[in-house]
Scaffold this motif. Structure first.
Motif, mmCIF file in Angstrom:
data_model
loop_
_atom_site.group_PDB
_atom_site.id
_atom_site.type_symbol
_atom_site.label_atom_id
_atom_site.label_comp_id
_atom_site.label_asym_id
_atom_site.label_seq_id
_atom_site.Cartn_x
_atom_site.Cartn_y
_atom_site.Cartn_z
ATOM 1 N N HIS A 1 -47.950 16.659 27.137
ATOM 2 C CA HIS A 1 -47.650 15.648 26.131
ATOM 3 C C HIS A 1 -46.143 15.412 26.105
ATOM 4 O O HIS A 1 -45.376 16.319 25.795
ATOM 5 C CB HIS A 1 -48.120 16.093 24.743
ATOM 6 C CG HIS A 1 -49.597 16.256 24.639
ATOM 7 N ND1 HIS A 1 -50.451 15.182 24.539
ATOM 8 C CD2 HIS A 1 -50.374 17.362 24.631
ATOM 9 C CE1 HIS A 1 -51.694 15.623 24.457
ATOM 10 N NE2 HIS A 1 -51.676 16.947 24.514
ATOM 11 N N GLU A 2 -45.756 14.213 26.463
ATOM 12 C CA GLU A 2 -44.360 13.801 26.384
ATOM 13 C C GLU A 2 -44.228 12.879 25.174
ATOM 14 O O GLU A 2 -45.241 12.494 24.579
ATOM 15 C CB GLU A 2 -43.960 13.095 27.679
ATOM 16 C CG GLU A 2 -44.091 13.994 28.897
ATOM 17 C CD GLU A 2 -43.872 13.255 30.212
ATOM 18 O OE1 GLU A 2 -43.589 12.036 30.185
ATOM 19 O OE2 GLU A 2 -43.990 13.896 31.261
ATOM 20 N N ARG B 1 -49.902 13.112 30.230
ATOM 21 C CA ARG B 1 -50.324 13.204 31.624
ATOM 22 C C ARG B 1 -51.296 14.367 31.754
ATOM 23 O O ARG B 1 -51.003 15.480 31.307
ATOM 24 C CB ARG B 1 -49.134 13.445 32.545
ATOM 25 C CG ARG B 1 -49.504 13.546 34.020
ATOM 26 C CD ARG B 1 -48.251 13.846 34.857
ATOM 27 N NE ARG B 1 -48.506 13.773 36.263
ATOM 28 C CZ ARG B 1 -49.019 14.759 37.001
ATOM 29 N NH1 ARG B 1 -49.330 15.918 36.423
ATOM 30 N NH2 ARG B 1 -49.218 14.615 38.290
ATOM 31 N N ALA B 2 -52.448 14.098 32.367
ATOM 32 C CA ALA B 2 -53.429 15.153 32.618
ATOM 33 C C ALA B 2 -53.666 15.271 34.114
ATOM 34 O O ALA B 2 -53.672 14.263 34.829
ATOM 35 C CB ALA B 2 -54.744 14.828 31.914
ATOM 36 N N GLN B 3 -53.846 16.492 34.567
ATOM 37 C CA GLN B 3 -54.190 16.729 35.968
ATOM 38 C C GLN B 3 -55.318 17.745 36.022
ATOM 39 O O GLN B 3 -55.290 18.764 35.323
ATOM 40 C CB GLN B 3 -53.003 17.248 36.774
ATOM 41 C CG GLN B 3 -53.358 17.473 38.237
ATOM 42 C CD GLN B 3 -52.158 17.828 39.092
ATOM 43 O OE1 GLN B 3 -51.107 18.197 38.585
ATOM 44 N NE2 GLN B 3 -52.321 17.717 40.390
ATOM 45 N N ALA C 1 -51.840 8.335 29.858
ATOM 46 C CA ALA C 1 -52.166 7.558 28.662
ATOM 47 C C ALA C 1 -50.890 7.355 27.855
ATOM 48 O O ALA C 1 -50.077 8.273 27.717
ATOM 49 C CB ALA C 1 -53.211 8.284 27.815
ATOM 50 N N HIS C 2 -50.741 6.149 27.348
ATOM 51 C CA HIS C 2 -49.634 5.858 26.443
ATOM 52 C C HIS C 2 -49.889 6.600 25.134
ATOM 53 O O HIS C 2 -50.997 6.616 24.631
ATOM 54 C CB HIS C 2 -49.548 4.347 26.192
ATOM 55 C CG HIS C 2 -48.445 3.966 25.270
ATOM 56 N ND1 HIS C 2 -47.111 4.025 25.656
ATOM 57 C CD2 HIS C 2 -48.460 3.527 23.998
ATOM 58 C CE1 HIS C 2 -46.373 3.636 24.642
ATOM 59 N NE2 HIS C 2 -47.161 3.323 23.621
ATOM 60 N N LEU D 1 -57.923 10.586 26.454
ATOM 61 C CA LEU D 1 -57.863 9.435 27.346
ATOM 62 C C LEU D 1 -57.291 9.811 28.708
ATOM 63 O O LEU D 1 -57.838 9.439 29.752
ATOM 64 C CB LEU D 1 -57.019 8.329 26.699
ATOM 65 C CG LEU D 1 -56.933 7.009 27.443
ATOM 66 C CD1 LEU D 1 -58.316 6.441 27.741
ATOM 67 C CD2 LEU D 1 -56.109 6.018 26.634
ATOM 68 N N ALA D 2 -56.213 10.585 28.709
ATOM 69 C CA ALA D 2 -55.612 11.016 29.979
ATOM 70 C C ALA D 2 -56.584 11.888 30.774
ATOM 71 O O ALA D 2 -56.703 11.741 31.992
ATOM 72 C CB ALA D 2 -54.307 11.769 29.717
#
Length: 84
Positions: A16-17, A22-24, A41-42, A53-54
């Motif tokens: 989480h930024e 970002r998910a991986q 995801a935004h 969502l990510a």
């Protein structure tokens, strides 16, 4: 009839930024192959929601990679059979 069980391993990372998530997902096959999916995801609401969502997008990306690998394997096998 003999059943064979093989375990695959998932590693999931969610970062989480301030403005995005970002998910991986990395999937490791028993034979040593690795497949990876990434989703972004935004982040305009709760981190939990952008994480969902990510992750969904990363799973979709991973699915595409697995389907592509399966098609390549099938093409190679078909070429081998027809070349014999």
């Amino acid at each position: 009839m003999t059943q064979q069980t093989r375990n695959w391993q998932f590693d999931v990372t969610v970062d989480h930024e301030p403005r995005r998530t970002r998910a991986q997902i990395v999937l490791r096959a028993p034979e040593g192959y690795e497949f990876s999916g990434v989703g972004l995801a935004h982040r305009s609401g709760p981190a939990r929601v952008s994480g969902y969502l990510a992750l969904g997008r990363a799973m979709s990306d991973l699915t595409e990679e697995l389907l592509e690998a399966a098609m390549i394997e099938l093409e190679v096998e078909a070429d081998r059979v027809w070349s014999s």
